[in-house]
Design an enzyme around this catalytic site. Structure first.
Site, PDB file in Angstrom:
ATOM      1  N   ASP A  61     -27.972  13.653   2.468  1.00 41.21           N
ATOM      2  CA  ASP A  61     -28.896  14.754   2.146  1.00 41.21           C
ATOM      3  C   ASP A  61     -28.130  15.934   1.550  1.00 41.21           C
ATOM      4  O   ASP A  61     -28.576  16.564   0.596  1.00 41.21           O
ATOM      5  CB  ASP A  61     -29.631  15.179   3.419  1.00 41.21           C
ATOM      6  CG  ASP A  61     -30.251  13.985   4.126  1.00 41.21           C
ATOM      7  OD1 ASP A  61     -31.166  13.385   3.561  1.00 41.21           O
ATOM      8  OD2 ASP A  61     -29.780  13.626   5.227  1.00 41.21           O
TER       9      ASP A  61
ATOM     10  N   HIS B  36     -32.349  13.853  10.065  1.00 44.44           N
ATOM     11  CA  HIS B  36     -32.326  13.086   8.809  1.00 44.44           C
ATOM     12  C   HIS B  36     -33.706  12.449   8.664  1.00 44.44           C
ATOM     13  O   HIS B  36     -33.914  11.279   8.960  1.00 44.44           O
ATOM     14  CB  HIS B  36     -31.226  12.016   8.847  1.00 44.44           C
ATOM     15  CG  HIS B  36     -31.279  11.113   7.641  1.00 44.44           C
ATOM     16  ND1 HIS B  36     -31.073  11.550   6.363  1.00 44.44           N
ATOM     17  CD2 HIS B  36     -31.551   9.786   7.534  1.00 44.44           C
ATOM     18  CE1 HIS B  36     -31.205  10.542   5.513  1.00 44.44           C
ATOM     19  NE2 HIS B  36     -31.498   9.454   6.206  1.00 44.44           N
TER      20      HIS B  36
END
Ligand SMILES: NC(=O)C1=CN([C@@H]2O[C@H](COP(=O)(O)OP(=O)(O)OC[C@H]3O[C@@H](n4cnc5c(N)ncnc54)[C@H](O)[C@@H]3O)[C@@H](O)[C@H]2O)C=CC1
Ligand SMILES: O=C([O-])CC(=O)C(=O)O
Length: 337
Positions: free
Chosen positions: A159, A187
């Site tokens: 990410d 996440h």
């Protein structure tokens, strides 16, 4: 040359491992002078595929790779390992959220936590990639009480890399010019990608990303959404989840844990929360960390906007809910979960 270290990759016959094994064995994580014994753990139906991976690793003729140990036995897979990449788990398909994998995957991480506890080195560094990564890491650590909980982490580096890449493209600068983007929380699609502390170097001057972009609507809107939903966008396009970029991120994560971060720079990792920034305690929450001597430390004292605080609270709440659900799936009295 240093003594070889043992490194395990679980899910070794899967698609992330196919890129990851090569990068590790080339020396991109532990250094170009560090010989490696690679342990490849998968499940019995994948033995044939695993044999093919072993053949290909041999055919790569990699000087640092001193031995390959393919196995379906966690006792062998985790024996004396110094680093563990826990990739093996079911990936999501189109239309699923990562937490939909919880009931199938947490049980894998219970077994692997128990095996780490029994067989791995006590200073093993564990990176959980398999989804839902944060909660799987929490479960894994809970079943490995003899290993310090600081040694368990979940991957949000993909990410971070996605967010950095978006900002660099928006500003028309190289990736290396953008530093200190943060991923907060889970996440999952509630994560908060935050450019509020980030810096960009352009024409020899360092500027805040917020000033350089000068568009809060973008930074709080499509930037956040694009990063939150990037995994789903890749699945929609490839019909399979991210693999090459996930392997690269796993290498970046372990590389920085092993070698440290540069002064003034931080990276994001899912680690045990101490309640910093009003996050829920004792969940695996992604924070900005600095790393020295293989120890991470949450960056403290950052000023967060009200917008950021709201986002952190949403993702923290989801992690707390995932933890409760994991407990109900495991149906056990794990005292330290
Ligand atoms: N944290 C992150 O940023 C990312 C996480 N992921 C997650 O990584 C995981 C793996 O993804 P892929 O490699 O694409 O999946 P894959 O299906 O290609 O490979 C998974 C492998 O794990 C093996 N496996 C299943 N149970 C196991 C067990 N108990 N022990 C050892 N191996 C086992 C399977 O047999 C298979 O070979 C998925 O959960 C996926 O959602 C994927 C991308 C990014
Ligand atoms: O989205 C998925 O399911 C795979 C993953 O975690 C990612 O690409 O970030």
């Amino acid at each position: 040359m240093a003594e070889p270290i043992r490194v395990v990759v679980t899910g070794a016959a899967g698609q992330i491992a196919y890129s990851l094994l090569y990068m590790i064995a080339r020396g991109e994580v532990f250094g170009k002078d560090q010989p490696i014994v690679l342990h490849l753990l998968d499940i019995p139906p994948m033995v044939g595929v695993l044999e093919g991976v072993v053949m290909e690793l041999a055919d790569c003729a990699l000087p640092l790779l001193v031995e390959v140990v393919p196995t379906t036995d966690p006792a062998v897979g985790f024996k004396d390992v110094s680093a563990a990449f826990l990739v093996g788990a079911m990936p999501r398909k189109e239309g699923m959220e990562r937490k939909d994998l919880l009931s199938a995957n947490v049980k894998i991480f219970r077994t692997q936590g128990q095996a780490l506890d029994k067989f791995a080195k006590k200073d093993v560094k564990v990176l959980v990639v398999g989804n839902p990564a944060n909660t799987n890491a929490l479960v894994c650590s809970s079943y490995a009480p003899s290993i310090p909980r600081e040694n368990f982490s979940a991957m949000t580096r993909l990410d971070q890399n996605r967010a950095t890449s978006q900002i660099a493209a928006k500003l028309g600068v190289p990736i290396s010019a953008v530093k200190n983007i943060i991923i907060w929380g889970n996440h999952s699609s509630t994560q908060y990608p935050d450019a509020g502390q980030a810096k960009v170097t352009a024409n020899g001057t360092v500027k805040s990303v917020v000033d350089a972009i000068n568009d809060n609507g973008y930074l709080q809107g499509s930037f956040v959404e694009t990063v939150q939903k990037r995994g789903a966008a890749v699945i929609a396009a490839r019909k399979m989840s991210s693999a090459m970029s996930a392997a690269k991120a796993a290498c970046d994560h372990m590389h920085d844990w092993w070698n440290g971060t540069a002064p003034g720079q931080f990276v994001s990792m899912g680690v045990f929360s101490d309640g910093s920034y009003d996050s829920p305690k004792d969940v695996i929450f992604s924070f900005p960390v600095e790393i020295k001597n293989k120890q991470w430390k949450i960056v403290s004292g950052l000023t967060l906007s009200d917008f950021a605080k709201t986002k952190l609270s949403v993702t923290g709440k989801e992690l707390q809910e995932e933890k409760d659900e994991a407990l109900s799936v495991l149906d056990s009295n794990v005292s330290n979960l």
